[in-house]
Design a protein around this motif. Structure first.
Motif, PDB file in Angstrom:
ATOM      1  N   PRO A 127     -21.048   0.316  18.250  1.00 63.41           N
ATOM      2  CA  PRO A 127     -21.835  -0.793  18.791  1.00 63.41           C
ATOM      3  C   PRO A 127     -20.978  -1.862  19.450  1.00 63.41           C
ATOM      4  CG  PRO A 127     -21.750  -0.909  16.389  1.00 63.41           C
ATOM      5  CD  PRO A 127     -21.170   0.412  16.783  1.00 63.41           C
ATOM      6  N   GLU A 128     -19.796  -2.104  18.891  1.00 65.17           N
ATOM      7  CA  GLU A 128     -18.931  -3.138  19.480  1.00 65.17           C
ATOM      8  C   GLU A 128     -18.338  -2.668  20.803  1.00 65.17           C
ATOM      9  OE1 GLU A 128     -16.155  -6.070  20.504  1.00 65.17           O
ATOM     10  OE2 GLU A 128     -15.672  -3.966  20.286  1.00 65.17           O
ATOM     11  N   MET A 185     -30.335   0.251  17.994  1.00 61.55           N
ATOM     12  CA  MET A 185     -29.744   1.338  17.213  1.00 61.55           C
ATOM     13  C   MET A 185     -29.241   0.856  15.856  1.00 61.55           C
ATOM     14  SD  MET A 185     -30.369   3.971  18.926  1.00 61.55           S
ATOM     15  CE  MET A 185     -29.627   4.942  17.619  1.00 61.55           C
ATOM     16  N   SER A 186     -28.739  -0.346  15.783  1.00 60.10           N
ATOM     17  CA  SER A 186     -28.267  -0.860  14.503  1.00 60.10           C
ATOM     18  C   SER A 186     -29.429  -0.993  13.521  1.00 60.10           C
ATOM     19  CB  SER A 186     -27.577  -2.210  14.690  1.00 60.10           C
ATOM     20  OG  SER A 186     -26.344  -2.051  15.352  1.00 60.10           O
ATOM     21  N   ARG A 187     -30.536  -1.465  14.003  1.00 61.86           N
ATOM     22  CA  ARG A 187     -31.710  -1.644  13.140  1.00 61.86           C
ATOM     23  C   ARG A 187     -32.242  -0.317  12.632  1.00 61.86           C
ATOM     24  NH1 ARG A 187     -37.354  -4.635  15.082  1.00 61.86           N
ATOM     25  NH2 ARG A 187     -38.574  -4.224  13.173  1.00 61.86           N
ATOM     26  N   VAL A 188     -32.375   0.662  13.520  1.00 58.49           N
ATOM     27  CA  VAL A 188     -32.967   1.931  13.096  1.00 58.49           C
ATOM     28  C   VAL A 188     -32.038   2.705  12.175  1.00 58.49           C
ATOM     29  CG1 VAL A 188     -32.221   3.437  15.013  1.00 58.49           C
ATOM     30  CG2 VAL A 188     -34.412   3.842  13.894  1.00 58.49           C
ATOM     31  N   GLY A 192     -33.900   2.486   8.972  1.00 55.78           N
ATOM     32  CA  GLY A 192     -34.792   3.620   9.118  1.00 55.78           C
ATOM     33  C   GLY A 192     -35.879   3.363  10.143  1.00 55.78           C
ATOM     34  N   TRP A 193     -36.613   4.421  10.448  1.00 53.13           N
ATOM     35  CA  TRP A 193     -37.681   4.319  11.439  1.00 53.13           C
ATOM     36  C   TRP A 193     -38.761   3.354  10.957  1.00 53.13           C
ATOM     37  CZ3 TRP A 193     -38.379   4.655  16.229  1.00 53.13           C
ATOM     38  CH2 TRP A 193     -39.655   4.767  16.775  1.00 53.13           C
ATOM     39  N   GLN A 194     -39.098   2.383  11.804  1.00 53.12           N
ATOM     40  CA  GLN A 194     -40.074   1.341  11.503  1.00 53.12           C
ATOM     41  C   GLN A 194     -39.734   0.627  10.181  1.00 53.12           C
ATOM     42  OE1 GLN A 194     -43.941   3.266  11.870  1.00 53.12           O
ATOM     43  NE2 GLN A 194     -43.969   2.880  14.075  1.00 53.12           N
ATOM     44  N   ASP A 195     -38.442   0.465   9.947  1.00 58.61           N
ATOM     45  CA  ASP A 195     -37.932  -0.283   8.789  1.00 58.61           C
ATOM     46  C   ASP A 195     -38.440   0.286   7.457  1.00 58.61           C
ATOM     47  OD1 ASP A 195     -36.680  -2.057  10.608  1.00 58.61           O
ATOM     48  OD2 ASP A 195     -38.517  -3.236  10.768  1.00 58.61           O
ATOM     49  N   ALA A 272     -20.692   2.113  11.345  1.00 63.35           N
ATOM     50  CA  ALA A 272     -20.480   0.886  12.110  1.00 63.35           C
ATOM     51  C   ALA A 272     -21.811   0.223  12.450  1.00 63.35           C
ATOM     52  CB  ALA A 272     -19.698   1.192  13.381  1.00 63.35           C
ATOM     53  N   PHE A 273     -22.802   1.016  12.827  1.00 63.10           N
ATOM     54  CA  PHE A 273     -24.099   0.447  13.186  1.00 63.10           C
ATOM     55  C   PHE A 273     -24.784  -0.197  11.991  1.00 63.10           C
ATOM     56  CE2 PHE A 273     -23.353   3.187  16.775  1.00 63.10           C
ATOM     57  CZ  PHE A 273     -23.944   2.513  17.829  1.00 63.10           C
ATOM     58  N   ALA A 274     -24.629   0.412  10.825  1.00 61.82           N
ATOM     59  CA  ALA A 274     -25.245  -0.145   9.622  1.00 61.82           C
ATOM     60  C   ALA A 274     -24.639  -1.494   9.252  1.00 61.82           C
ATOM     61  CB  ALA A 274     -25.092   0.835   8.457  1.00 61.82           C
ATOM     62  N   ASN A 275     -23.499  -1.828   9.843  1.00 64.98           N
ATOM     63  CA  ASN A 275     -22.787  -3.054   9.503  1.00 64.98           C
ATOM     64  C   ASN A 275     -22.673  -4.016  10.678  1.00 64.98           C
ATOM     65  OD1 ASN A 275     -21.434  -4.425   7.394  1.00 64.98           O
ATOM     66  ND2 ASN A 275     -19.438  -3.924   8.265  1.00 64.98           N
ATOM     67  N   PHE A 276     -23.376  -3.741  11.791  1.00 62.81           N
ATOM     68  CA  PHE A 276     -23.158  -4.493  13.021  1.00 62.81           C
ATOM     69  C   PHE A 276     -24.502  -4.805  13.681  1.00 62.81           C
ATOM     70  CE2 PHE A 276     -22.067  -5.212  17.451  1.00 62.81           C
ATOM     71  CZ  PHE A 276     -20.798  -5.768  17.439  1.00 62.81           C
TER      72      PHE A 276
END
Length: 349
Positions: A127-128, A185-188, A192-195, A272-276
């Protein structure tokens, strides 16, 4: 279905892009020099270019310029990112070429580690760095003698919609942003899908990714999930959930297939996405304008709707009637190019 969708998204979601027909036919027509999924317009000049990002990774891009352009003058310019897992020869190229037909200098680029851009190991997602790649495009365009460096905007499609917004949160040189079928992408990946991901599921996912890092280290190479077929296929495999089926329709079938568009990224990229977070400072883009474009029937609508709510004015939301998520990759009859032209003409005046 939610759990299956989450698993499929994490493995296959790293995909999106654009195009329309037989790559082989276009290559043959153009003496093997044209490898896009769309035809070269007779209204533009195309040039392959390369330039470094701040990490020293060499990025590969296609630059499109109006055919009647006077290089003694200065023009507004656009940096166009690909759908997540796509390449510049697909959707991003369609956007860049079409905007060049309308008077802009535009580049469609391959993200670091992917397509024709440099970086090892291959098919890493970051992501960065993917956000940095937008700023690297601004570096390049702003040093062209025929580009007005005070009139540079960005277009992000699908996953690159989030990266373009992330870049604009800190890069004041990006004067306006438009997104199409935006994915956070970081959110999903984190939620997860639709949080719908629970805390326990997230802990399990991160634990498995940590274990995978040891396996990658011992193997000397990261695990790369199986991607789309290297040759276009005629049908969608049975058993795919609706979201994965839609991506398969674009990336694996003649509509948008390109041999360099692998799809999934290395498994541990998800850490990385889970943390960014990508959109945590979206409100600070104001007073620079944002144009959000989404399909009426897009499965990804909630990303755009929530980003639109979080952004400050000036902002605008355009909903394309009848359009699905992938339709805003390549359906030139549905992509609102008149709106994009008007938006950037005003924003970059």
């Amino acid at each position: 279905m939610k759990i299956n969708v989450i698993k499929t998204m994490l493995a296959m979601l790293p995909i999106l892009a654009l195009a329309l027909a037989s790559n082989a036919a276009y290559a043959e027509e153009n003496d093997m020099t044209w490898d896009k999924t769309f035809k070269l317009s007779d209204k533009v000049v195309h040039e392959k270019v390369s330039y470094p990002n701040r990490y020293g990774i060499t990025l590969s891009a296609d630059m499109y310029m109006p055919k009647d352009m006077d290089k003694s003058k200065k023009y507004p310019a656009l940096v166009v990112g690909t759908p997540y897992g796509g390449v510049k020869e697909q959707g991003a190229g369609i956007y860049a070429q079409t905007m060049a037909e309308r008077g802009f200098v535009a580049i469609a680029f391959d993200e670091s580690f992917n397509g024709e851009s440099g970086g090892e190991p291959r098919h890493i997602s970051s992501p960065e760095i993917f956000s940095e790649d937008f700023s690297a495009g601004v570096d390049f365009l702003g040093t062209r003698p025929f580009v007005d460096r005070n009139r540079i905007g960005a277009i992000g499609i699908c996953g690159s919609g989030g990266f373009s917004l992330k870049a604009a949160q800190v890069d004041q040189r990006i004067k306006a942003v438009a997104t199409a079928s935006m994915y956070d992408m970081s959110r999903v990946i984190r939620n997860g899908w639709q949080d719908s991901m629970t805390g326990e599921e997230r802990t399990r996912m991160l634990t498995e990714l940590g274990e995978q890092r040891w396996k990658d280290f011992e193997a000397g190479a990261p695990l790369l999930p199986e991607g789309f077929p290297t040759v276009a296929v005629d049908s969608i495999p049975e058993g795919l959930d609706p979201i994965s089926s839609e991506f398969w329709e674009y990336y694996a079938m003649p509509r948008g297939h390109h041999p360099r568009s692998h799809g999934p990224f290395t498994a541990t990229s998800n850490m990385a996405f889970a943390n960014f977070p990508l959109l945590n400072y979206i409100d600070t883009i104001s007073p620079r304008p944002i144009l959000f474009i989404m399909g009426e029937k897009a499965h990804s609508r909630y990303f755009t709707e929530d980003a639109y709510k979080a952004a400050k004015e000036p902002k605008e939301l355009v909903i394309v009637p009848g359009a699905r998520h992938i339709d805003l990759y390549d359906r030139t009859d549905m992509i609102p190019f008149d709106k994009l032209e008007a938006f950037f003409t005003k924003a970059l005046k």
